[in-house]
Structures are given as C-alpha cells and as structure tokens.
Design an enzyme around this catalytic site. Structure first.
Site, mmCIF file in Angstrom:
data_model
loop_
_atom_site.group_PDB
_atom_site.id
_atom_site.type_symbol
_atom_site.label_atom_id
_atom_site.label_comp_id
_atom_site.label_asym_id
_atom_site.label_seq_id
_atom_site.Cartn_x
_atom_site.Cartn_y
_atom_site.Cartn_z
ATOM 1 N N ARG A 55 -12.472 -9.531 -1.419
ATOM 2 C CA ARG A 55 -12.095 -8.878 -0.152
ATOM 3 C C ARG A 55 -11.742 -7.406 -0.394
ATOM 4 N NH1 ARG A 55 -7.140 -6.175 1.720
ATOM 5 N NH2 ARG A 55 -6.985 -6.494 3.945
ATOM 6 N N VAL A 56 -12.235 -6.529 0.438
ATOM 7 C CA VAL A 56 -11.882 -5.106 0.370
ATOM 8 C C VAL A 56 -11.125 -4.759 1.646
ATOM 9 C CG1 VAL A 56 -12.782 -2.745 0.308
ATOM 10 C CG2 VAL A 56 -13.863 -4.534 -1.072
ATOM 11 N N GLY A 57 -10.022 -4.050 1.497
ATOM 12 C CA GLY A 57 -9.224 -3.668 2.668
ATOM 13 C C GLY A 57 -9.527 -2.262 3.125
ATOM 14 N N ASP A 58 -8.696 -1.807 4.040
ATOM 15 C CA ASP A 58 -8.876 -0.470 4.614
ATOM 16 C C ASP A 58 -8.667 0.653 3.599
ATOM 17 O OD1 ASP A 58 -6.182 -1.306 4.507
ATOM 18 O OD2 ASP A 58 -5.586 0.150 6.024
ATOM 19 N N GLY A 104 -5.375 -4.616 6.789
ATOM 20 C CA GLY A 104 -6.486 -3.684 6.672
ATOM 21 C C GLY A 104 -7.659 -4.006 7.583
ATOM 22 N N THR A 125 0.812 -1.215 0.000
ATOM 23 C CA THR A 125 0.000 0.000 0.000
ATOM 24 C C THR A 125 0.841 1.258 0.000
ATOM 25 O OG1 THR A 125 -1.774 -1.104 1.153
ATOM 26 C CG2 THR A 125 -1.771 1.280 1.275
ATOM 27 N N GLY A 128 -0.749 -1.942 6.256
ATOM 28 C CA GLY A 128 -0.711 -3.129 7.109
ATOM 29 C C GLY A 128 -1.990 -3.929 6.956
HETATM 30 N N1 ASP Z 1 -3.667 -2.167 4.034
HETATM 31 C C1 ASP Z 1 -3.632 -2.998 2.853
HETATM 32 C C2 ASP Z 1 -4.848 -3.883 2.848
HETATM 33 O O1 ASP Z 1 -5.249 -4.370 3.878
HETATM 34 C C3 ASP Z 1 -2.416 -3.849 2.731
HETATM 35 C C4 ASP Z 1 -1.074 -3.208 3.029
HETATM 36 O O2 ASP Z 1 -0.969 -2.097 3.489
HETATM 37 O O3 ASP Z 1 -0.071 -3.872 2.816
HETATM 38 O O4 ASP Z 1 -5.363 -4.136 1.786
#
Ligand code: ASP
Length: 334
Positions: free
Chosen positions: A223-226, A249, A195, A247
């Site tokens: 899947r959807v992340g933060d 999410g 990210t 990190g």
């Molecule tokens: N935050 C991102 C997610 O969860 C992944 C990342 O930051 O490495 O999709």
C-alpha cells in the site's frame, strides 16, 4: 536565480519580489512549520539550516532526517509495520519550481527523504518504489539496515495480530500524557499519527516541503499513501504556496489534497481557509466515513503566512521563526 528563471518570474510579475540576492532586495524572515507537536525538534533541526542562511530545501530535508533518526518514533524505521510485519517507508521532497522526488514502499533504509532527494536530483524520474527504490538507494551510498521492528512496534504488532483488524483510528483525541513531544498513542497501542510533513520558506523566499512516513500502521503490504505522492501529501508552488497533509492518505489522494489547497491559495484564500476548503471536500464526499477518520492539512503562503485545518479535533502543528516557536492547535470541521 539564473537568467531563465528570472525571465520566467518577470513574466509572472514576481521578479521584483525578494527571491534571491540577484534581485538585491532585503531578505524576508525564514520560517519552518511541521505537522504535529513532534514537529518542534524537527523545526529546530531545520532552523539550524535556515538561520545559517541555508535553503528551504536543505532545511526540510534536515528536519525529516531528524525525525527519521528519532528512536521509538512513529516515523521512519522505528514506525509501525504493515500487516505482514514489515516496515515500509514513503517520502517525498519538493521545491517551488516543481522539482520533486519520492520513494514508496522502501524497506530497510534509514533516510527515505534523502533517497527521495537523490531521485529528484539524479534521475529524470519523480517516484521510485519497492525493490527498485532500495536498489537505487544502495547504488547511491545508503546502507541496508536489519529491518528489525523497534520494541514498541513489535509489541503493538503482536497485539494487533490477535484480531488482525484493519481499522485506522487516527488522532481523534490525544491520549498520551507524557509531555508535548512524546509520540502520541491511543491507550490500545494504536499510533495516532505516522507522518511528518514539513514546509519552509528561506531568506530568499524560496519554498520547499518534505514528508516522511512509515504510513498507516498495519496497512496491506504494498500500500502507498498520500505522503509519497506529489499533489496528495505534499505540493509546493512558487507563486501560490505550499501544503502538506497527515491522516488517512487514501482520502487525501482521492481529492489530490495538497494540490487542491495550493490552488485555493492561488485563488486568494488564506492558508487556513484553503485547508478548510480541502477538508470540506473530503467531508462532503462521504460524511459518515469522515466522522471516524482524521485528515489534517497544513499550508504556507508565499508571504510566510500559514494555517491548518482538520476534520477532527486533535491535529496540531509546530512553528519556528525568528520571532516564534510554538505548537498550535488546528481548527477542525466536525
Ligand atoms: N498520511 C499517512 C498515510 O496515509 C498516515 C498518517 O499521516 O498518519 O500513509
């Protein structure tokens, strides 16, 4: 600044701050900060905009587009795929008047950040997902890419398929030895982050942020992340400041992470202390789990102060202004 905005800021006691030429105050120094060491060239791309007098919003979009274009990178179409072998992209952009746009699960489009900006500027909505997001992108002049995996993503995916274990191991320790801007991978081929979060303040003290990602490697399809969710992976507020995250999410979404950071800044905490409080919230919820995951927050105060905090050692961020250009290691809790 239009009259309505001026009156709104006056009622908050902010109109006397140098927010735009309309107030006739001397402009503050612009600044751009980004997650990770790969944020250095990202900042440089955003700095071109800021140093030419451009807006924070244009600067963060330019930075995000830079990394989305970077070949063999951990972000964008060259990022790692989901467990079905498909790269799906999440992105969000936000200004400090709570205008925001986002896309999630977007396939085969090179610049999700610019699609997110179009969502913000051309629709009454905030978030478009999947097929609908792609259709919207195509209607707005974006072109469809072939969706082929990059060579390193393909290699890592094939290796992952052998065990097909979903075990996010994020950035607990850097193992790459190829210089500060090399994509950071663990020895087993796992990417240690996916990210790019970018925050900027321009010469009129406008704040903006952008996040772009291919999300967690080998995630469940859909899947959807933060990163796609305003208040989780990105939040910007004119009075209080801006924050972004990288990190795992899910842990960021659970606590509305960046919104929490910004609200802590509103209460008077420094950017670093605000990030620390949010990290503590994650760790106190489940300490055992926190020991094996990474989350890092990065924050920018409306006065241009900045700071970060992470669960584990290894989170770094990049800073660029008139007076500095450097990578800084974030403090960590565990
Ligand atoms: N935050 C991102 C997610 O969860 C992944 C990342 O930051 O490495 O999709």
């Amino acid at each position: 600044m239009n009259r309505k905005e001026f009156l709104r800021l006056s009622s908050m006691g902010l109109a006397s701050l140098p927010l735009s030429p309309f107030t006739n105050h001397v402009a503050a120094k612009p600044l751009i900060i980004s997650t990770w060491d790969s944020g250095m060239p990202v900042n440089a791309a955003g700095w071109k905009v800021l140093s030419a007098g451009g807006s924070a919003l244009d600067a963060v979009e330019a930075g995000a587009r830079y990394i989305e274009d970077t070949v063999d990178c951990c972000v964008g179409l060259d990022g790692y795929p989901d467990r079905d072998g498909i790269v799906t992209l999440d992105a969000c952009i936000m200004d400090d008047l709570a205008n925001c746009g986002a896309v999630a699960g977007l396939e085969k489009i090179r610049h999700p950040i610019s699609v997110a900006r179009k969502v913000m500027e051309k629709t009454p909505h905030v978030l478009l997902v999947g097929q609908g997001a792609q259709q919207f992108a195509l209607e707005n002049g974006f072109t469809l890419e072939d969706g082929k995996l990059s060579p390193s993503a393909e290699k890592a995916y094939k290796q992952w398929l052998i065990k097909s274990e979903y075990k996010p191991v994020i950035n607990i320790e850097r193992k790459d030895k190829n210089g500060p801007f090399a994509p950071a991978f663990f020895d087993n081929g796992q990417p240690n982050h996916d990210t790019m979060g970018i925050l900027a303040i321009d010469q009129y003290l406008r704040l903006a942020g952008a996040v772009t990602t291919s999300g967690m490697a080998f995630k469940v399809h859909g899947r959807v992340g933060d990163s796609a969710i305003a208040g989780a992976g990105l939040f910007v507020d004119r009075e209080a400041g801006a924050a972004t995250s990288s990190g795992v999410g899910e842990e960021v979404i659970r606590i509305c992470g960046t919104h929490l950071v910004v609200e802590f800044m509103r209460m008077g905490l420094s950017p670093q202390d605000a990030c620390k409080k949010a990290v503590e919230r994650i760790v106190s919820r489940d300490r055992e789990k926190a020991k094996v995951i990474q989350v890092g927050f990065l924050a920018l105060g409306r006065d241009g102060s900045y700071g970060a905090y992470a669960i584990q050692k290894g989170f770094v961020f990049s800073v660029k202004s008139d007076t500095e250009e450097r990578i800084i290691a974030s403090p960590h809790l565990l």
